[in-house]
Motif scaffolding. Structure first.
Motif, short mmCIF file in Angstrom:
data_model
loop_
_atom_site.label_atom_id
_atom_site.label_comp_id
_atom_site.label_asym_id
_atom_site.label_seq_id
_atom_site.Cartn_x
_atom_site.Cartn_y
_atom_site.Cartn_z
N TYR A 128 -13.89 0.41 -0.26
CA TYR A 128 -15.14 -0.34 -0.16
C TYR A 128 -15.88 0.18 1.07
N TRP A 148 0.85 -1.19 0.00
CA TRP A 148 0.00 0.00 0.00
C TRP A 148 0.88 1.23 0.00
N TRP A 190 -10.59 -2.30 -8.64
CA TRP A 190 -9.19 -2.02 -8.92
C TRP A 190 -9.02 -1.63 -10.39
N ALA A 204 -18.71 -0.43 2.31
CA ALA A 204 -19.51 -1.37 3.11
C ALA A 204 -18.67 -2.05 4.18
N ALA A 205 -17.34 -1.96 4.04
CA ALA A 205 -16.46 -2.60 5.01
C ALA A 205 -16.23 -1.67 6.19
N ALA A 206 -16.19 -2.25 7.39
CA ALA A 206 -15.92 -1.45 8.59
C ALA A 206 -14.47 -0.98 8.60
N GLY A 207 -13.58 -1.85 8.12
CA GLY A 207 -12.18 -1.47 7.98
C GLY A 207 -11.92 -0.98 6.57
N LYS A 208 -10.65 -0.83 6.24
CA LYS A 208 -10.31 -0.36 4.89
C LYS A 208 -10.17 -1.57 3.97
N ALA A 209 -11.02 -1.62 2.97
CA ALA A 209 -10.96 -2.66 1.93
C ALA A 209 -11.14 -2.00 0.59
N PHE A 210 -10.80 -2.73 -0.46
CA PHE A 210 -10.82 -2.17 -1.81
C PHE A 210 -11.66 -3.06 -2.71
N ASP A 211 -12.75 -2.49 -3.25
CA ASP A 211 -13.68 -3.33 -4.00
C ASP A 211 -13.47 -3.29 -5.51
N ASN A 225 -3.05 10.42 2.82
CA ASN A 225 -2.31 9.68 3.83
C ASN A 225 -1.32 8.80 3.07
#
Lengths: 103, 121
Positions: free
Chosen positions: B100, B47, B111, B102-109, B59
């Motif tokens: 993403y 990342w 690319w 919908a995710a509580a954490g950081k996700a990538f839907d 960031n």
């Protein structure tokens, strides 16, 4: 920084086998853990988010579990099209990847 | 349908800069953040940083601080990643990825298709 230790780095299994990959965080990350599948020459694809939620359209043979520091990704019945490298991801850090091959 | 389409492959000399674009379509651009992730040949995913398409907040990964700049152009729904003072170990495929929500954490839907940047003298 939180470190993610993924294992194994590679595995070979037969079609129909149950496959399990683990990911360990260096500190408690609650359920903020995602799993991706990457096929050669392609971008990663989100399979599981928030440790156990199956992304829309992803086959139900894929599943995830865990919380805190220890997480598991499972393919219940390995299919030929599942040949890929799988990565866990916590916020800003990816695991090292697990290459899954057919025996 | 949601699409992220990246600019083409680049070959750069050490010390040069590269700017990769990521054009979004199929959704409201300013409602999602964009991260940049790179992958060196035969290696894992790294990342690089994130930008809010809403307000431009960024960031960056600590190891790239001072060399990377991420920007957006909301008029064209395009995100940009510029990397300066290129070194041979910056040779990688660079991906943009959408948050993403919908995710509580950081996700990538979603690319982009990836952009190969080769640094070679």
């Amino acid at each position: 920084d939180i470190q993610m230790t993924q294992s194994p780095s590679s595995l070979s299994a037969s079609v129909g086998d149950r496959v399990t990959i683990t990911c360990q965080a260096s500190q408690d990350i609650s359920n903020y853990l995602n799993w991706y599948q990457q096929k050669p020459g392609k971008a990663p694809k989100l399979l599981i988010y928030d440790a156990s939620n199956l992304e829309t359209g992803v086959p139900s043979r894929f599943s995830g579990s865990g919380s805190g520091t220890d997480f598991t990704f499972t393919i219940s019945s390995l299919q030929p099209e599942d040949i890929a490298t799988y990565y866990c991801q916590q916020t800003l850090t990816f695991g090292g990847g697990t290459k899954v091959e057919i025996k | 349908q949601v699409q992220l389409v990246q600019s083409g492959a680049e070959v750069k000399k050490p010390g040069a800069s590269v700017k990769v674009s990521c054009k979004a379509s199929g959704y409201t651009f300013t409602s999602y953040g964009i991260s940049w992730v790179r992958q060196a040949p035969g290696q894992g995913l790294e990342w690089m940083g994130w930008i809010s398409a809403y307000n431009g907040n960024t960031n960056y990964a600590q190891k790239l601080q001072g060399r990377v700049t991420m920007t957006t152009d909301t008029s064209t729904s395009t995100a940009y990643m510029e990397l300066r003072s290129l070194r041979s170990d910056d040779t990688a495929v660079y991906y943009c990825a959408r948050d993403y929500i919908a995710a509580a954490g950081k996700a990538f839907d979603y690319w982009g298709q990836g952009t190969l940047v080769t640094v070679s003298s």
